[in-house]
Enzyme design. Structure first.
Site, PDB file in Angstrom:
ATOM      1  N   ASP A  12      -5.259   7.635  -7.900  1.00 54.16           N
ATOM      2  CA  ASP A  12      -6.266   6.698  -8.415  1.00 54.16           C
ATOM      3  C   ASP A  12      -7.618   7.398  -8.654  1.00 54.16           C
ATOM      4  O   ASP A  12      -8.025   8.264  -7.887  1.00 54.16           O
ATOM      5  CB  ASP A  12      -6.428   5.598  -7.359  1.00 54.16           C
ATOM      6  N   ASP A  70       1.560   1.557  -9.333  1.00 58.39           N
ATOM      7  CA  ASP A  70       1.064   0.837  -8.155  1.00 58.39           C
ATOM      8  C   ASP A  70       0.876  -0.652  -8.447  1.00 58.39           C
ATOM      9  O   ASP A  70       0.855  -1.080  -9.621  1.00 58.39           O
ATOM     10  CB  ASP A  70      -0.271   1.477  -7.711  1.00 58.39           C
ATOM     11  N   ASP A  83       1.718   3.238   3.142  1.00 63.02           N
ATOM     12  CA  ASP A  83       0.463   3.995   3.211  1.00 63.02           C
ATOM     13  C   ASP A  83       0.265   4.574   4.610  1.00 63.02           C
ATOM     14  O   ASP A  83      -0.682   5.339   4.827  1.00 63.02           O
ATOM     15  CB  ASP A  83      -0.725   3.092   2.846  1.00 63.02           C
TER      16      ASP A  83
HETATM   17  C1  GLA Z   1      -2.300   2.185  -2.949  1.00 62.05           C
HETATM   18  C2  GLA Z   1      -1.287   3.273  -2.712  1.00 62.05           C
HETATM   19  C3  GLA Z   1      -1.955   4.553  -2.305  1.00 62.05           C
HETATM   20  C4  GLA Z   1      -2.948   4.956  -3.359  1.00 62.05           C
HETATM   21  C5  GLA Z   1      -3.940   3.836  -3.565  1.00 62.05           C
HETATM   22  C6  GLA Z   1      -4.894   4.133  -4.705  1.00 62.05           C
HETATM   23  O1  GLA Z   1      -2.860   1.759  -1.762  1.00 62.05           O
HETATM   24  O2  GLA Z   1      -0.352   2.875  -1.757  1.00 62.05           O
HETATM   25  O3  GLA Z   1      -0.989   5.563  -2.120  1.00 62.05           O
HETATM   26  O4  GLA Z   1      -2.267   5.247  -4.557  1.00 62.05           O
HETATM   27  O5  GLA Z   1      -3.294   2.622  -3.870  1.00 62.05           O
HETATM   28  O6  GLA Z   1      -5.795   3.111  -4.908  1.00 62.05           O
END
Ligand code: GLA
Length: 727
Positions: free
Chosen positions: A369, A480, A550
């Site tokens: 991102d 995402d 995450d």
């Molecule tokens: C989500 C994804 C992360 C990352 C963020 C970026 O939370 O799980 O791995 O890509 O978005 O905003």
């Protein structure tokens, strides 16, 4: 052939390698379910349907002169609402008269080789017509004119079958589908534990088990995605079943939106299981001549325990769900920029990640991102999918050129279904997000959700993505989805279709994914939703790997990856080594190796000792790739049962090699640590270099290992590779 029809008794029998599924066209063409369980030779089991139908005031069809028969008690194949069966129904259609009394009866059927695609929906597929056989059974609700086609496919050499449903309005008046579940299974007792996967962000798919009790118990999502909170997976395991023995039914829904899995135990102590689109916030208008297809449920039965259920799912998904080039081709070992830099990067920083990672053998840099619009935090720019040249001077082409020059591939991040109110796209099209009249648009993560039901919205996003992907050498895309859906309304739909929005949204997303995968067939797509918030078979159809969570702490990941393994193969479980935990790099690697392996850290910050560990992990990644992606997965110690240790293993299908992983979560009360292995060939002899041990598979599985000498402090681990050797 796996699907048989007994003309005389009007009985259908569907045999998988491990199960038989039997139902009958009963008097007055009612569809009565007779049996689902271990494979048996018999057909005629009609007597098994008889139950005590004399509960208080149970009604019975007037024309059937059978004291015992009652729709309220007999097991049904696809139960309908409001005409006698008082349990949860699979189908409820509100007709043009305004009532939802529904009643379908058998009309005809056909059996054929292969498996049809489901219109607009992801679904399992047969690689060749002889791999699967399909039954399409047509039933009719004579009053409403709803033609209901029940679809069953048996995958011949597995323990799996699929079910879905198609409804067509053959009348000249509109009807509203209030409930359309994809599968129903009526079981004759309630002697089951219900196993399912609950969680939240950074704690996805924790396995939980509860005994069935009278009444309704269910799991569901109405968040617009399959969700972190409940995965669309349920197993009903006989109470005496264990990891290695006993009857287990597994159900998984090939769908990425609102779902429900409902279990009702009735007054006869029998069990009804239903799975399908969540009927809350769902109502689908079918005008005359229109039809509707419900997503499919994958059903697995095995008499050989929970572990074997999982292996049947794993093989099936690797073989009959995951598609495209990366189904079989070795996927590049990646490093992702997110935890290393978050939004704070530029071309030089990314190139430095790539250069250091390349030195250690990593093969692809993924820029996460923050590369587009004017995005330096999560408050803006979603929907503006053009490069931020302030961050990346010379644009993507310059960055990719420098990354490629190092011999590295390049990947990119998108969140295609989202829009920031602070974006050019929103300023130009404020009605392009999901919203309802007169109500504020709730924000999640500072963002709104695009109205994916709209063709113009999908076209715009596709064109923006296509411009970037066509003009740059991009090998990988992380897709995402970082919020739930609220105010689920579309500016283009009439009031009577507003409750279609949740499902139409998912269909729109699938259409965009389908378009993208067709336009860019070589692109490796990794799905993601704040980690594993959309970890479901629907997404697996479009992306062979999904970012698992995450949470990259290896000890916490044990529970997450353990739960995920209930039905998802390790080949698809995105798992990275990160800097975000005090646990050592060896254990981080050992845990992430049981997944789609990669890194998520700043390689410039690694010590020489850590770099040496990474080099060894890279070599192991190549050495173990086939095992971890296509081997059979065996769970040995569950972190949910034993809070001190966790162990699992991957065994080659020909049993010539195996990799077992053992992790100490926290120092155990007792240091005695016997560990019996699983899945090996008892007649083969294996050598394990790490233990300098040569022993028969029989001994390793029965006498086991003695790991008492292992250092058993928090976060220690072993990766034990066994290779079959000639005696
Ligand atoms: C989500 C994804 C992360 C990352 C963020 C970026 O939370 O799980 O791995 O890509 O978005 O905003």
């Amino acid at each position: 052939m796996p699907i048989f029809f007994d003309e005389k008794n009007k009985i259908f029998k569907l045999d998988t390698a491990t199960s038989s599924y039997i139902f009958q066209v009963y008097d007055e063409n009612y569809l009565i379910h007779l049996y689902y369980g271990a494979r048996i030779p018999d057909f005629d089991l009609t007597d098994l349907a008889y139950r005590d139908g004399s509960a208080s005031f149970s009604a019975a069809p007037a024309h059937i002169d059978d004291y015992y028969f009652s729709l309220d008690a007999f097991p049904q194949e696809y139960p309908c609402n409001g005409t006698g069966d008082m349990r949860l129904s699979a189908l409820a259609i509100r007709n043009a008269d305004g009532n939802a009394a529904t009643d379908i009866r058998y009309v005809s059927h056909r059996i054929y080789d292969g498996k049809p695609a489901l219109e607009g929906l992801p679904a399992l597929y047969a690689n060749s017509p002889d791999e699967a056989q399909t039954l399409e059974l047509e039933a009719l609700d004579a009053v409403t004119g709803a033609k209901v086609t029940l679809l069953y496919t048996v995958f011949n050499n597995t323990g799996a079958m699929t079910r879905s449903v198609r409804i067509e309005n053959t009348s000249d008046r509109p009807m509203d589908l209030q409930r359309v579940y994809s599968a129903c299974v009526d079981l004759p007792d309630m002697d089951y534990n219900m196993m399912h996967l609950y969680g939240k962000w950074v704690k996805e798919r924790t396995l939980t088990t509860r005994p069935l009790s009278h009444g309704i118990q269910s799991i569901a999502s109405k968040r617009g995605s399959s969700s972190h909170q409940h995965n669309p997976f349920v197993a009903l395991a006989k109470k005496d079943a264990s990891e290695d023995h006993g009857d287990v039914y597994g159900f998984n829904f090939v769908y990425s939106g609102n779902f429900a899995a409902e279990v009702e135990v009735d007054f006869n102590s029998t069990t009804r299981f239903l799975m399908g689109i969540n009927s809350t916030d769902f109502c689908w208008r079918l005008e005359a001549g229109e039809h509707f297809t419900a997503p499919e449920v994958v059903m697995v039965f095995t008499p050989d325990g929970i572990g074997e259920m999982s292996r049947i799912f794993h093989r099936l998904y690797n073989n009959n769900l995951i598609r495209g080039r990366w189904k079989t081709e070795k996927r590049p070992l990646l490093i992702n920029s997110w935890e290393a830099a978050y939004f704070d990067f530029d071309t030089d920083k990314l190139v430095s990640f790539a250069a250091r990672a390349k030195e250690m053998g990593v093969e692809m840099l993924v820029m996460d991102d923050g590369w587009f619009g004017c995005r330096n935090d999560d408050t803006n720019s979603l929907g503006d999918w053009f490069v931020n040249e302030k961050k990346l001077p010379g644009g993507l082409s310059e960055l990719i050129r420098r990354v490629n020059e190092l011999g590295m591939k390049f990947g990119i991040w998108y969140e295609p279904e989202m829009i920031s109110p602070d974006s050019d796209l929103y300023r130009a099209h404020p009605d392009w997000c999901l919203h309802v009249p007169d109500r504020a648009r709730s924000l999640g993560h500072h963002q709104c959700v695009l109205d994916m039901t709209r063709q113009d919205v999908r076209d715009n996003i596709f064109e923006q993505m296509s411009a970037v992907l066509s003009n740059n050498k991009i090998d990988y895309l992380k897709w995402d989805f970082n919020r739930n859906i609220t105010e689920a309304g579309s500016a283009l739909l009439p009031p009577e279709r507003q409750q279609e929005v949740f499902h139409r949204f998912v269909l729109g997303t699938y259409e965009l994914m389908d378009r993208l995968t067709k336009a860019f067939p070589d692109l490796l797509i990794e799905n993601c939703s704040g980690g594993g918030g959309r970890f479901d078979p629907g997404m697996l159809y479009f992306s062979p790997q999904i970012w698992c969570s995450d949470n990259t702490d290896p000890l916490e990941r044990l529970t997450i990856q353990f739960g995920t393994s209930m039905c998802y193969p390790t080949s698809c479980v995105g798992a990275h080594v990160s800097a975000n935990s005090r646990t050592g790099y060896v254990t981080k690697g050992n845990v992430a190796m049981s997944g789609s392996f990669g890194y998520e850290l700043d390689p410039n910050k690694l010590t020489d000792e850590e770099k040496a560990i990474v080099r060894k992990q890279v070599a192991d990644y190549h050495k173990y790739y086939n095992l971890t992606h296509f081997g059979d997965f065996y769970r040995l110690i569950a972190p949910t049962d034993n809070t001190f240790r966790c162990a699992w293993g991957h065994v080659a299908p020909d049993k010539s090699e195996a990799l077992f992983t053992v992790v100490i979560i926290r120092c155990p009360e007792s240091s005695a640590f016997p560990l019996r292995l699983k899945g090996l060939d008892p007649n083969k002899t294996y050598y394990c270099e790490a233990l300098d041990l040569t022993r028969s598979g029989a001994a390793l599985m029965n006498a086991g290992l003695n790991l008492t000498k292992m250092k058993q402090t928090d976060g220690e681990s072993l990766a034990l590779y066994f290779k079959a050797v000639e005696e």
